[in-house]
Scaffold this active site. Structure first.
Site, PDB file in Angstrom:
ATOM      1  N   ARG A 152      80.285   9.872 106.168  1.00  0.00           N
ATOM      2  CA  ARG A 152      79.951   8.898 107.200  1.00  0.00           C
ATOM      3  C   ARG A 152      79.865   7.523 106.556  1.00  0.00           C
ATOM      4  O   ARG A 152      79.261   7.355 105.487  1.00  0.00           O
ATOM      5  CB  ARG A 152      78.626   9.243 107.892  1.00  0.00           C
ATOM      6  CG  ARG A 152      78.696  10.482 108.775  1.00  0.00           C
ATOM      7  CD  ARG A 152      79.559  10.241 110.013  1.00  0.00           C
ATOM      8  NE  ARG A 152      79.557  11.379 110.931  1.00  0.00           N
ATOM      9  CZ  ARG A 152      80.458  12.339 110.925  1.00  0.00           C
ATOM     10  NH1 ARG A 152      81.420  12.335 109.986  1.00  0.00           N
ATOM     11  NH2 ARG A 152      80.407  13.327 111.801  1.00  0.00           N
TER      12      ARG A 152
ATOM     13  N   GLU B 231      85.795   1.482 113.595  1.00  0.00           N
ATOM     14  CA  GLU B 231      87.059   2.230 113.652  1.00  0.00           C
ATOM     15  C   GLU B 231      87.687   2.101 115.036  1.00  0.00           C
ATOM     16  O   GLU B 231      86.975   2.251 116.041  1.00  0.00           O
ATOM     17  CB  GLU B 231      86.809   3.713 113.324  1.00  0.00           C
ATOM     18  CG  GLU B 231      86.342   3.945 111.906  1.00  0.00           C
ATOM     19  CD  GLU B 231      86.209   5.429 111.563  1.00  0.00           C
ATOM     20  OE1 GLU B 231      86.626   6.271 112.384  1.00  0.00           O
ATOM     21  OE2 GLU B 231      85.706   5.743 110.474  1.00  0.00           O
TER      22      GLU B 231
ATOM     23  N   HIS C 162      90.530   7.441 108.521  1.00  0.00           N
ATOM     24  CA  HIS C 162      89.731   8.571 109.009  1.00  0.00           C
ATOM     25  C   HIS C 162      90.629   9.779 109.299  1.00  0.00           C
ATOM     26  O   HIS C 162      90.705  10.268 110.427  1.00  0.00           O
ATOM     27  CB  HIS C 162      88.939   8.188 110.268  1.00  0.00           C
ATOM     28  CG  HIS C 162      87.718   9.039 110.445  1.00  0.00           C
ATOM     29  ND1 HIS C 162      86.604   8.625 111.122  1.00  0.00           N
ATOM     30  CD2 HIS C 162      87.435  10.316 110.027  1.00  0.00           C
ATOM     31  CE1 HIS C 162      85.688   9.586 111.122  1.00  0.00           C
ATOM     32  NE2 HIS C 162      86.174  10.623 110.456  1.00  0.00           N
TER      33      HIS C 162
END
Length: 323
Positions: A242, A271, A290
């Site tokens: 994270r 993001e 990601h």
């Protein structure tokens, strides 16, 4: 729930345009119209405008928050599906109040262990620099790789993912140590690694540090400027967990100052990452958008079980209900 007008289902953040083919949506034919959105928005007004005409929404992990203020403005919404069986950005109490059923799917069948090692190995052997130079006709052999065998791998977290990362490190012949606030020697012994006496000792003595912790009050900002200052100048940091566990500004400063040899990052405070974000041009950084969960198998699980969730809901017997 049968008959009546066709219901509408929104698939959010379908960046690759594969959600419709990652699973078999045909069982919904004649009952649900499925519409995918290839771009991301977290702005509440934009989400209201986008989702106002949908009865069902499928969202990936915790990418789009669904607070009560948003749910209150989506009176047509009846079913919200999020990949995984835990979601901290959905206001479950508000969903219940608004008459919205929240369901999940199985978690990643291939968690980001493989990507962790892709980033770590890419950093250790300078793969991005060397590949770019070779393709551009640049100098032959620009970097000197870091060895893994005999080097120390420090793991922050030794849960489901961290323990698998540890097994790979051991296979490479690395000295693997681990730490978390609740990690016991018994658990470390079970995995076959050493328990670091403290976070500080782990950071100061490890050649590679990899983060595998859940985000919470105890872990938010766990790695900041003081912690990065403890790391070796030849050390590498990898975070596929994270973003908020590592202070982004402190990391940027450490990379620019050359306080650590490099970082491999797959998670970000924002993001998708804005085009002008300083991480896009930071030195000594190997970054991916990601991708930890982005595999064919995971998408087949997420979307396949989303179809199951929708059918069960329409038939009056919801499954994998979150709350």
């Amino acid at each position: 729930m049968t008959g009546g007008p066709l219901l509408r289902c929104a698939l959010l953040d379908d960046f690759q345009g594969v959600a419709a083919t990652a699973a078999d949506w045909s069982p919904l034919a004649g009952r649900v119209e499925v519409v995918s959105f290839p771009d991301h928005t977290a702005d509440e007004d934009e989400l209201v405008a986008r989702l106002a005409g949908f009865d069902i929404v499928v969202t990936l992990r915790e990418r789009v928050p669904f607070p009560g203020s948003l749910l209150d403005r989506l009176p047509r919404l009846r079913l919200l599906i999020a990949s995984g069986m835990r979601n901290t950005v959905i206001d479950h109490a508000a969903a219940e109040r608004c008459g919205v059923t929240v369901c999940g799917t199985a978690s990643s069948s291939t968690p980001p262990v493989e990507l962790t090692w892709a980033l770590l190995l890419g950093l250790a052997r300078g793969l991005v620099q060397e590949s770019a130079a070779l393709r551009a006709g640049g100098p032959w052999q620009q970097t000197v790789g870091a060895d893994l065998h005999g080097q120390r791998l420090g793991l922050l977290g030794l849960g489901k993912i961290g323990s698998k990362v540890a097994q790979v490190g051991l296979a490479f012949g690395m000295d693997v140590v681990a730490w978390s606030s609740n990690l016991t020697k018994e658990r470390a012994d079970e995995v076959g690694v050493a328990l670091a006496p403290s976070k500080e000792e782990l950071l100061a003595t490890s050649d590679f540090v990899s983060v595998h912790l859940a985000l919470g009050e105890r872990t938010r900002g766990l790695i900041g400027a003081p912690e990065l200052a403890l790391m070796r100048s030849t050390g590498y940091l990898v975070n596929t967990s994270r973003a908020a566990i590592v202070d982004q500004d402190a990391l940027l400063e450490a990379l620019h100052a050359g306080r650590i040899a490099g970082a491999g990052i797959d998670v970000f405070d924002i993001e998708p990452l804005p085009a002008d974000h300083p991480l896009r041009t930071a030195p000594r950084l190997l970054a991916t958008p990601h991708l930890g969960y982005v595999t064919r198998a995971n998408y087949a699980t997420y979307y396949g079980e989303a179809v199951e969730d929708i059918i069960a809901f329409l038939d009056g017997s919801p499954v994998r209900v979150l709350g």
